[in-house]
Design an enzyme around this catalytic site. Structure first.
Site, PDB file in Angstrom:
ATOM      1  N   LEU A  63       0.745  -1.308  -0.029  1.00  0.00           N
ATOM      2  CA  LEU A  63       0.017   0.047   0.025  1.00  0.00           C
ATOM      3  C   LEU A  63       1.041   1.272   0.032  1.00  0.00           C
ATOM      4  O   LEU A  63       0.748   2.077  -0.872  1.00  0.00           O
ATOM      5  CB  LEU A  63      -0.885  -0.091   1.099  1.00  0.00           C
ATOM      6  CG  LEU A  63      -1.868   1.109   1.228  1.00  0.00           C
ATOM      7  CD1 LEU A  63      -2.867   1.223   0.115  1.00  0.00           C
ATOM      8  CD2 LEU A  63      -2.841   0.951   2.510  1.00  0.00           C
ATOM      9  N   ASP A 121      10.718   4.266  13.481  1.00  0.00           N
ATOM     10  CA  ASP A 121      10.120   3.247  14.316  1.00  0.00           C
ATOM     11  C   ASP A 121       8.890   3.359  15.103  1.00  0.00           C
ATOM     12  O   ASP A 121       8.996   4.248  16.143  1.00  0.00           O
ATOM     13  CB  ASP A 121      11.079   2.553  15.338  1.00  0.00           C
ATOM     14  CG  ASP A 121      10.695   1.430  15.951  1.00  0.00           C
ATOM     15  OD1 ASP A 121       9.733   1.013  15.905  1.00  0.00           O
ATOM     16  OD2 ASP A 121      11.410   0.831  16.832  1.00  0.00           O
ATOM     17  N   ALA A 141       2.303  -2.729   8.892  1.00  0.00           N
ATOM     18  CA  ALA A 141       1.600  -3.578   9.730  1.00  0.00           C
ATOM     19  C   ALA A 141       2.430  -5.020   9.736  1.00  0.00           C
ATOM     20  O   ALA A 141       3.323  -5.183   8.861  1.00  0.00           O
ATOM     21  CB  ALA A 141       0.380  -4.091   8.862  1.00  0.00           C
ATOM     22  N   TYR A 142       2.512  -5.922  10.685  1.00  0.00           N
ATOM     23  CA  TYR A 142       3.007  -6.966  10.669  1.00  0.00           C
ATOM     24  C   TYR A 142       2.082  -7.983  10.042  1.00  0.00           C
ATOM     25  O   TYR A 142       1.008  -8.506  10.597  1.00  0.00           O
ATOM     26  CB  TYR A 142       3.404  -7.806  12.241  1.00  0.00           C
ATOM     27  CG  TYR A 142       4.046  -8.798  12.427  1.00  0.00           C
ATOM     28  CD1 TYR A 142       5.444  -8.934  12.637  1.00  0.00           C
ATOM     29  CD2 TYR A 142       3.360 -10.147  12.168  1.00  0.00           C
ATOM     30  CE1 TYR A 142       6.079 -10.067  12.783  1.00  0.00           C
ATOM     31  CE2 TYR A 142       3.911 -11.132  12.372  1.00  0.00           C
ATOM     32  CZ  TYR A 142       5.362 -11.256  12.798  1.00  0.00           C
ATOM     33  OH  TYR A 142       6.228 -12.444  12.932  1.00  0.00           O
ATOM     34  N   ASP A 174      -9.888  -7.686   7.459  1.00  0.00           N
ATOM     35  CA  ASP A 174     -10.819  -8.779   7.505  1.00  0.00           C
ATOM     36  C   ASP A 174     -10.766  -9.706   8.589  1.00  0.00           C
ATOM     37  O   ASP A 174     -11.762 -10.216   9.225  1.00  0.00           O
ATOM     38  CB  ASP A 174     -11.143  -9.287   5.984  1.00  0.00           C
ATOM     39  CG  ASP A 174     -10.012 -10.351   5.821  1.00  0.00           C
ATOM     40  OD1 ASP A 174      -8.860  -9.703   5.435  1.00  0.00           O
ATOM     41  OD2 ASP A 174     -10.132 -11.384   5.501  1.00  0.00           O
ATOM     42  N   TYR A 207      -2.631 -12.640  14.491  1.00  0.00           N
ATOM     43  CA  TYR A 207      -2.602 -11.417  13.502  1.00  0.00           C
ATOM     44  C   TYR A 207      -3.846 -10.616  13.824  1.00  0.00           C
ATOM     45  O   TYR A 207      -3.709  -9.333  14.151  1.00  0.00           O
ATOM     46  CB  TYR A 207      -2.472 -12.024  12.212  1.00  0.00           C
ATOM     47  CG  TYR A 207      -2.713 -11.114  11.144  1.00  0.00           C
ATOM     48  CD1 TYR A 207      -1.907  -9.810  11.044  1.00  0.00           C
ATOM     49  CD2 TYR A 207      -3.949 -11.218  10.390  1.00  0.00           C
ATOM     50  CE1 TYR A 207      -2.058  -8.906  10.127  1.00  0.00           C
ATOM     51  CE2 TYR A 207      -4.138 -10.313   9.286  1.00  0.00           C
ATOM     52  CZ  TYR A 207      -3.265  -9.172   9.311  1.00  0.00           C
ATOM     53  OH  TYR A 207      -3.355  -7.861   8.463  1.00  0.00           O
ATOM     54  N   LYS A 253      -4.657  -6.793  15.546  1.00  0.00           N
ATOM     55  CA  LYS A 253      -5.046  -5.823  14.431  1.00  0.00           C
ATOM     56  C   LYS A 253      -6.167  -5.317  15.285  1.00  0.00           C
ATOM     57  O   LYS A 253      -6.398  -3.911  15.002  1.00  0.00           O
ATOM     58  CB  LYS A 253      -5.476  -6.489  13.198  1.00  0.00           C
ATOM     59  CG  LYS A 253      -4.171  -6.676  12.576  1.00  0.00           C
ATOM     60  CD  LYS A 253      -3.105  -5.366  11.729  1.00  0.00           C
ATOM     61  CE  LYS A 253      -3.847  -4.736  10.799  1.00  0.00           C
ATOM     62  NZ  LYS A 253      -3.001  -3.510  10.417  1.00  0.00           N
ATOM     63  N   TRP A 278      -7.198  -9.500   1.442  1.00  0.00           N
ATOM     64  CA  TRP A 278      -6.666 -10.056   0.131  1.00  0.00           C
ATOM     65  C   TRP A 278      -5.656  -9.165  -0.634  1.00  0.00           C
ATOM     66  O   TRP A 278      -5.912  -9.250  -1.956  1.00  0.00           O
ATOM     67  CB  TRP A 278      -7.779 -10.724  -0.783  1.00  0.00           C
ATOM     68  CG  TRP A 278      -8.336 -11.942  -0.155  1.00  0.00           C
ATOM     69  CD1 TRP A 278      -8.746 -12.134   1.295  1.00  0.00           C
ATOM     70  CD2 TRP A 278      -8.975 -13.103  -0.624  1.00  0.00           C
ATOM     71  NE1 TRP A 278      -9.164 -13.322   1.488  1.00  0.00           N
ATOM     72  CE2 TRP A 278      -9.569 -13.879   0.229  1.00  0.00           C
ATOM     73  CE3 TRP A 278      -9.193 -13.633  -2.033  1.00  0.00           C
ATOM     74  CZ2 TRP A 278     -10.233 -15.159  -0.024  1.00  0.00           C
ATOM     75  CZ3 TRP A 278      -9.806 -14.546  -2.418  1.00  0.00           C
ATOM     76  CH2 TRP A 278     -10.336 -15.412  -1.188  1.00  0.00           C
TER      77      TRP A 278
END
Length: 289
Positions: free
Chosen positions: A12, A37, A61-62, A103, A126, A130, A151
């Site tokens: 992104l 960081d 994001a991780y 999602d 995960y 989030k 996705w």
């Protein structure tokens, strides 16, 4: 107009970087872990003090879903602590914040597209990190916009599209799960939508409407359908066999259903959302070039 984009090396972040030419009057500052960081509170505070950002787009994001099961500490720092800090300092410095989520906050057991107010129930580390990131972000800055997506793929980084094209060169036949259904999302479309939200709010600040939103491309597909479309559009000869998820056991449970209802983001911000196959054609064309 000064905009901080975190996670610049991700799909992104890279797509926003591509689109910045359309906004020559805006000053984009792209950072990743090597330059800022975002899990370090003093570094985040210093960056806000020095730059006085108008907007922040937190793309960082991780996303290693399986690895998160054994590396929950790192996942929590990036997915939970960082959004909390972004919320805290964006509120403190009157900066408009757009936080990207997933999602995976849902259980994946619905049969109707998920609306923003559907009960959340993440099944793995995960998704849990989030979701906690969303909660803390909104707690620190109730004026933030959170966009959940699904996705994600693009011509940048590692993703399903690139993996399928690579495997097709190595093998003549592939097994791809058909019992997980969602919508492929072209990161360039999401990037364009985020920048449109900002553009509208630059014209009139009341257009920046806080809350949680869903964004993916239109339509529905299984991973099997997605793989078939990739090969058909790119003219790759590779047989795709539909298989069940339990034939591919993974450390983290995948949602069986993660179709998102996009009516809220469409209606609130006047965003037109392309059909997933049309966007896939554009991405594959870019990859070919």
């Amino acid at each position: 107009m000064k905009i901080l984009v975190t996670g610049a090396y991700g799909q992104l972040g890279n797509e926003i970087n591509e689109l910045k030419v359309n906004y020559p009057d805006w000053n984009f500052i792209f950072t990743d872990v090597d330059s800022l960081d975002i899990t370090d509170e003093s570094a985040v505070e210093k960056s806000f003090v020095q730059n006085n950002f108008d907007y922040v787009i937190n793309c960082a994001a991780y996303t290693a879903v399986d690895k998160a099961e054994t590396d929950g500490e790192t996942a929590a720092k990036v997915n939970t602590l960082a959004p909390e800090l972004m919320g805290r300092y964006s509120a403190q410095f009157n900066t408009k914040l757009i936080q990207v989520s997933t999602d995976y906050v849902f259980a994946g057991d619905s049969y109707l597209p998920y609306s923003e107010d559907h009960p959340v129930n993440p099944q793995g580390t995960y998704g849990k990190t989030k979701l906690e990131g969303e909660i803390r972000c909104i707690h620190e800055n109730p004026q933030a916009i959170i966009i959940r997506t699904s996705w994600l793929y693009s011509s940048f980084g590692n993703n399903f599209v690139k993996t399928m094209l690579r495997l097709a060169k190595e093998r003549g036949e592939l097994g791809v799960v058909f019992d997980q259904v969602g919508t492929p999302t072209y990161a360039a479309d999401l990037a364009a939508s985020i920048l449109k939200i900002i553009e509208n709010s630059v014209k009139d600040s009341s257009n920046f409407v806080p809350g949680i939103y869903h964004y993916s491309n239109e339509g529905v597909a299984s991973w099997y359908d997605f793989a078939k479309a990739i090969f058909e559009i790119s003219g790759v000869t590779c047989k795709v066999n539909p298989v069940l998820s339990d034939q591919f056991p993974t450390p983290a449970k995948r949602p069986h259903f993660s179709v998102l209802n996009k009516s809220k983001i469409r209606n609130t911000f006047g965003i037109e959302i392309p059909y997933w196959k049309e966007s896939l054609k554009i991405c594959l064309d870019r990859l070919e070039k």
